[in-house]
Design an enzyme around this catalytic site. Structure first.
Site, mmCIF file in Angstrom:
data_model
loop_
_atom_site.group_PDB
_atom_site.id
_atom_site.type_symbol
_atom_site.label_atom_id
_atom_site.label_comp_id
_atom_site.label_asym_id
_atom_site.label_seq_id
_atom_site.Cartn_x
_atom_site.Cartn_y
_atom_site.Cartn_z
ATOM 1 N N PRO A 90 0.821 -1.220 0.000
ATOM 2 C CA PRO A 90 0.000 0.000 0.000
ATOM 3 C C PRO A 90 0.855 1.271 0.000
ATOM 4 O O PRO A 90 0.349 2.350 -0.265
ATOM 5 C CB PRO A 90 -0.841 -0.110 1.282
ATOM 6 C CG PRO A 90 -0.256 -1.205 2.081
ATOM 7 C CD PRO A 90 0.633 -2.030 1.205
ATOM 8 N N GLU A 117 3.625 -5.988 8.250
ATOM 9 C CA GLU A 117 3.908 -4.554 8.216
ATOM 10 C C GLU A 117 4.844 -4.180 7.070
ATOM 11 O O GLU A 117 5.224 -3.027 6.935
ATOM 12 C CB GLU A 117 4.524 -4.104 9.548
ATOM 13 C CG GLU A 117 3.639 -4.349 10.754
ATOM 14 C CD GLU A 117 2.245 -3.750 10.581
ATOM 15 O OE1 GLU A 117 2.143 -2.563 10.218
ATOM 16 O OE2 GLU A 117 1.258 -4.474 10.811
ATOM 17 N N ARG A 155 -3.942 -9.833 -20.030
ATOM 18 C CA ARG A 155 -4.910 -9.568 -21.088
ATOM 19 C C ARG A 155 -4.382 -8.603 -22.133
ATOM 20 O O ARG A 155 -4.971 -8.461 -23.208
ATOM 21 C CB ARG A 155 -6.259 -9.142 -20.530
ATOM 22 C CG ARG A 155 -6.260 -7.922 -19.683
ATOM 23 C CD ARG A 155 -7.617 -7.745 -19.022
ATOM 24 N NE ARG A 155 -8.678 -7.525 -19.994
ATOM 25 C CZ ARG A 155 -8.816 -6.410 -20.697
ATOM 26 N NH1 ARG A 155 -7.968 -5.425 -20.558
ATOM 27 N NH2 ARG A 155 -9.807 -6.282 -21.551
ATOM 28 N N ASP A 170 -10.812 -0.609 -24.558
ATOM 29 C CA ASP A 170 -11.049 -0.644 -23.117
ATOM 30 C C ASP A 170 -11.156 0.736 -22.510
ATOM 31 O O ASP A 170 -10.468 1.651 -22.930
ATOM 32 C CB ASP A 170 -9.834 -1.257 -22.410
ATOM 33 C CG ASP A 170 -9.954 -2.728 -22.290
ATOM 34 O OD1 ASP A 170 -11.064 -3.215 -22.452
ATOM 35 O OD2 ASP A 170 -8.929 -3.362 -22.027
#
Ligand code: ADE
Length: 252
Positions: A90, A117, A155, A170
């Site tokens: 993150p 962590e 893809r 897309d």
């Protein structure tokens, strides 16, 4: 051929997702090679431990550097030097369609699935590690993030999706959301497909779709518009939509 080496403490996590759909077909067709490695196979202690408490105290465990370095070294020894080593985190830079396009042009990607962590920061002294995040939320582990990246990259590999045009059109490829889609029947429980789509008038259909895509993007993701690739028609449609929105906002 794009090769992925995924390193995780939950290698079985990948069995289901990689065994279905487009990714499975791409593997079977030899377009991609996806290998999953158990981080614990690269530990050197009796307990096969991969984590430890944080220096300085605080909650949570930290991945030790040694098993990760050994895992990457083993992958490089067998499969050659990877073009990118990614750590799901993150704390990473945002993984976007543009990142997926970039990665789909590489031949060998290692994805380290973070947990706890994070990883001992000294790992950065040993390889060029790119930290990538799939969004501003915290998952319990990087496996889902790795799968998101694998799926988005696979893809884009030529031949993986039957209809190449569908990949080119897309949403996000040009930085806009997609227009709405409809299929048969033309009347579903009294709700009709927009007439223009049944008209057979290609130029009008194209203009309607551009307008819908722009209106949606303006309403839901206006942050995308400054970087979107627009043609002259679309710029004009957007100006009209924004003028109308300005009028509506003024009336509120
Ligand atoms: N690990 C935990 N949360 C994550 C996120 N949002 N993106 C990538 N890896 C993660």
């Amino acid at each position: 051929m794009v090769r992925f080496d995924l390193v995780s403490i939950f290698p079985r996590f990948f069995d289901g997702p990689l065994g279905e759909g487009i990714v499975k077909r791409a593997v079977e067709a030899g377009l991609v090679d996806i290998r999953v490695h158990d981080l614990r196979d690269h530990t050197a202690d009796r307990h096969r431990s991969v984590d430890d408490v944080a220096y300085g105290g605080g909650p949570g465990m930290v991945f030790k550097p040694d098993p990760i370095v050994r895992a990457v070294e083993a992958i490089a020894a067998e499969g050659g030097r990877p073009d990118a080593i990614i750590l799901t985190s993150p704390q990473g830079r945002r993984f976007t369609q543009a990142e997926a396009v970039r990665l789909s042009g590489l031949r060998h990607l290692v994805v380290l699935c973070g947990r706890y962590e994070g990883i001992d920061e000294r790992i950065h002294e040993f390889f060029d590690l790119e930290e990538l995040s799939i969004g501003d939320y915290v998952l319990s582990g990087g496996e889902l993030a790795a799968l998101v990246m694998v799926d988005a990259v696979v893809r884009l590999v030529p031949g993986a999706v039957g209809d190449e045009q569908s990949v080119e059109l897309d949403s996000f490829t040009r930085g806009l959301l997609d227009y709405p889609h409809y299929t048969r029947p033309a009347d579903f429980r009294g709700v009709r497909v927009p007439d223009v789509l049944l008209s057979g008038h290609h130029a009008e259909i194209e203009r309607w779709r551009k307008t819908q895509a722009l209106a949606r993007t303006l309403a839901r993701r206006p942050d995308l518009l400054p970087d979107a690739e627009l043609d002259d028609d679309e710029r004009e449609i957007l100006r009209a939509l924004m003028a109308r929105k300005g009028e509506d906002d003024g009336r509120d």
